[in-house]
Scaffold this active site. Structure first.
Site, PDB file in Angstrom:
ATOM      1  N   CYS A 253       0.955  -1.197  -0.025  1.00 40.43           N
ATOM      2  CA  CYS A 253      -0.049  -0.106   0.054  1.00 40.43           C
ATOM      3  C   CYS A 253       0.828   1.331  -0.032  1.00 40.43           C
ATOM      4  O   CYS A 253       1.293   1.982   1.132  1.00 40.43           O
ATOM      5  CB  CYS A 253      -0.883   0.074   1.215  1.00 40.43           C
ATOM      6  SG  CYS A 253      -1.741  -1.202   1.293  1.00 40.43           S
ATOM      7  N   CYS A 384      -0.533   4.032  11.029  1.00 35.75           N
ATOM      8  CA  CYS A 384      -0.444   5.365  11.760  1.00 35.75           C
ATOM      9  C   CYS A 384      -1.496   5.637  12.696  1.00 35.75           C
ATOM     10  O   CYS A 384      -2.231   6.567  12.714  1.00 35.75           O
ATOM     11  CB  CYS A 384      -0.127   6.479  10.881  1.00 35.75           C
ATOM     12  SG  CYS A 384      -1.800   6.764   9.775  1.00 35.75           S
TER      13      CYS A 384
END
Length: 515
Positions: A253, A384
């Site tokens: 990704c 994140c």
């Protein structure tokens, strides 16, 4: 470090409880008061840590981190150029550019703020939340980010810039009395009529910030081939994967390409980095970044990572996805996530349904990654975000679901501070690195920079120590001014940079070799 206490003035009076943030705060409260955590810390300490985390997330990190493209230039050379650029931008205060002792391809610039002595002007410009977050991290205001302006704003006017963090301001409004956060002052480059022209949306600079609340350099067109703006933990990820020249690497990704270009740089642009993303515009960005940084070993493809495993051998010689099982030496799965570790973040922008939707997608991608990884290969999983369901719970699931996987210590291996490896063949360098992992030998071996994993997913203490969770709540410092910066030791500043970054999570797995 002697620094003044910072009032939490950036945060709105309340976190969002209406849609789309409904239920998210209650969900996070449960996450950070789970039974394992309460047993280890106690109720009050767990609550204090959670409130500290929310406070830190609403402010930008204390440092701007840039990664040097060591494929084109040395860190020392770029550091000199960057220091000169920053002094030109700031026109006064001396702000150092620091090298990181463990992450030897990044530079750190302290962020001065929040500055509470700024005068607010009658003319206002309201920007969207995402634009506001970028301004707090050093950006100017571009026209697409402007939501409204005062009635008579003209080009050249001094304006105060505010962020509409709840998304309540109507585009083109002449005034706004909702919840807004002051970002600083700037000079409008366009009139109100030009900004909201009926001929269509404009592009380009809208407000040039001259007095931001947080003084951080702008990187618009600054050394574009030599620097990549990247959060510190995002740089750590590529070092943990530790790709070697000649290997075949998959970044599942990859957009916008920060980690893919870093991996290619660490490999000296030798080997193959396959970078995938399912959105064509993002793949184009990966290609542009690779071209800008002059990296040739990156091959970017528009493809859904959940479908990247080929069930049967193909007759053609197509080099792109889908791929046969066990095709890659190392795989990075920087997974799509709720992004709740990003900073600054002053309001919940997702619904609870959206936040909880990422876990099944991440598991689909992870399953494909395990199948595509060669025996003996390395898989690094990162996000994140700060939730348990997307981080430690995923590790617990993976270890149960895939007996072939083992958690592995996360170390950053570097010989560059000891020898100039350019004089050695890759086999000799690899031999040195293998020695570095021998019993009692610590040549070039550095401990990980983030903290250990969070309790609550049933992992053992030993397993938690193998994980990295970057937790902004670990920081007690509140703000930085010029005086406190000058009084600080470099070691203290580096320690602060390691802690006061975005919320981030890293797990490293090794796939056992077939018997």
């Amino acid at each position: 470090m002697a620094t003044p206490h910072r009032r939490d003035f950036l945060r709105p009076p309340r976190r969002r409880r209406d849609r789309p943030g409904i239920g998210v705060e209650e969900y996070l409260t449960k996450v950070f008061s789970n039974n394992e955590l309460i047993t280890a810390l106690g109720t009050q300490e767990a609550e204090n840590k959670y409130q500290s985390l929310l406070s830190r997330l609403s402010h930008p990190p204390s440092f701007t981190t840039v990664r040097v493209n060591t494929h084109l230039a040395s860190v020392k050379h770029v550091k000199k150029l960057l220091f000169e650029e920053i002094q030109k931008q700031f026109k006064g205060p001396y702000v150092p550019v620091l090298e990181h002792p463990k992450l030897q391809d990044i530079l750190l610039i302290p962020v001065i703020g929040p500055r509470q002595d700024l005068k607010k002007h009658p003319s206002e410009v309201i920007v969207g939340a995402q634009c506001g977050y970028a301004v707090l991290r050093g950006a100017h205001v571009y026209v697409p980010g402007i939501v409204s302006t005062s009635r008579f704003v003209k080009a050249g006017d001094l304006v105060s810039v505010y962020s509409d963090i709840e998304g309540k301001c109507k585009r083109g409004a002449k005034e706004f009395e909702g919840v807004k956060v002051f970002l600083g002052n700037g000079i409008s480059e366009l009139s109100r009529n030009e900004i909201f022209s009926s001929s269509g949306p404009l592009k380009g600079l809208g407000v040039r910030m001259i007095e931001p609340v947080y003084l951080s350099p702008s990187f618009d067109n600054v050394l574009p081939s030599h620097l990549f703006l990247q959060n510190l933990p995002s740089v750590v990820v590529s070092h943990i994967l530790n790709p070697q020249p000649g290997e075949k690497i998959l970044d599942m990704c990859a957009a916008p390409g920060g980690k893919a270009t870093h991996l290619a740089t660490l490999m000296h642009d030798q080997g193959e980095v396959i970078a995938m993303d399912r959105i064509a515009k993002k793949v184009k960005k990966i290609k542009l970044n690779a071209e800008l940084l002059q990296l040739n070993c990156i091959k970017a493809f528009c493809y859904d990572g959940t479908k990247a495993l080929s069930v049967e051998k193909r007759e053609d010689e197509q080099e792109g996805p889908p791929f046969l099982p066990e095709s890659f030496d190392r795989i990075l799965l920087d997974a799509p996530c709720s992004g709740m570790g990003q900073r600054p973040n002053m309001a919940y922008s997702s619904t609870l349904k959206e936040v909880t939707s990422y876990q099944p997608l991440q598991r689909k991608l992870f399953t494909v990654a395990v199948n595509l990884l060669k025996p003996g290969g390395v898989l690094v999983y990162s996000t994140c975000t700060i939730t348990l369901s997307e981080n430690e719970e995923q590790v617990a699931w993976a270890l149960k679901r895939f007996p072939c996987l083992q958690l592995h210590p996360q170390v950053i291996v570097s010989l560059s501070h000891l020898v100039d490896t350019s004089f050695y063949t890759q086999s000799i360098v690899s031999h040195f690195l293998s020695l570095a992992t021998g019993p009692g030998i610590t040549l070039g071996k550095e401990p990980h920079i983030g903290g250990e994993g969070m309790k609550g997913a049933g992992l053992s203490l030993d397993q938690l120590k193998l994980l990295q969770r970057f937790d902004p709540a670990a920081v007690t410092l509140q703000g930085m001014d010029i005086n406190s910066l000058q009084d600080s030791r470099e070691d203290d500043l580096i320690s602060l940079a390691n802690k006061d970054c975005i919320g981030f999570f890293i797990a490293k797995f090794i796939k056992s070799k077939s018997k």
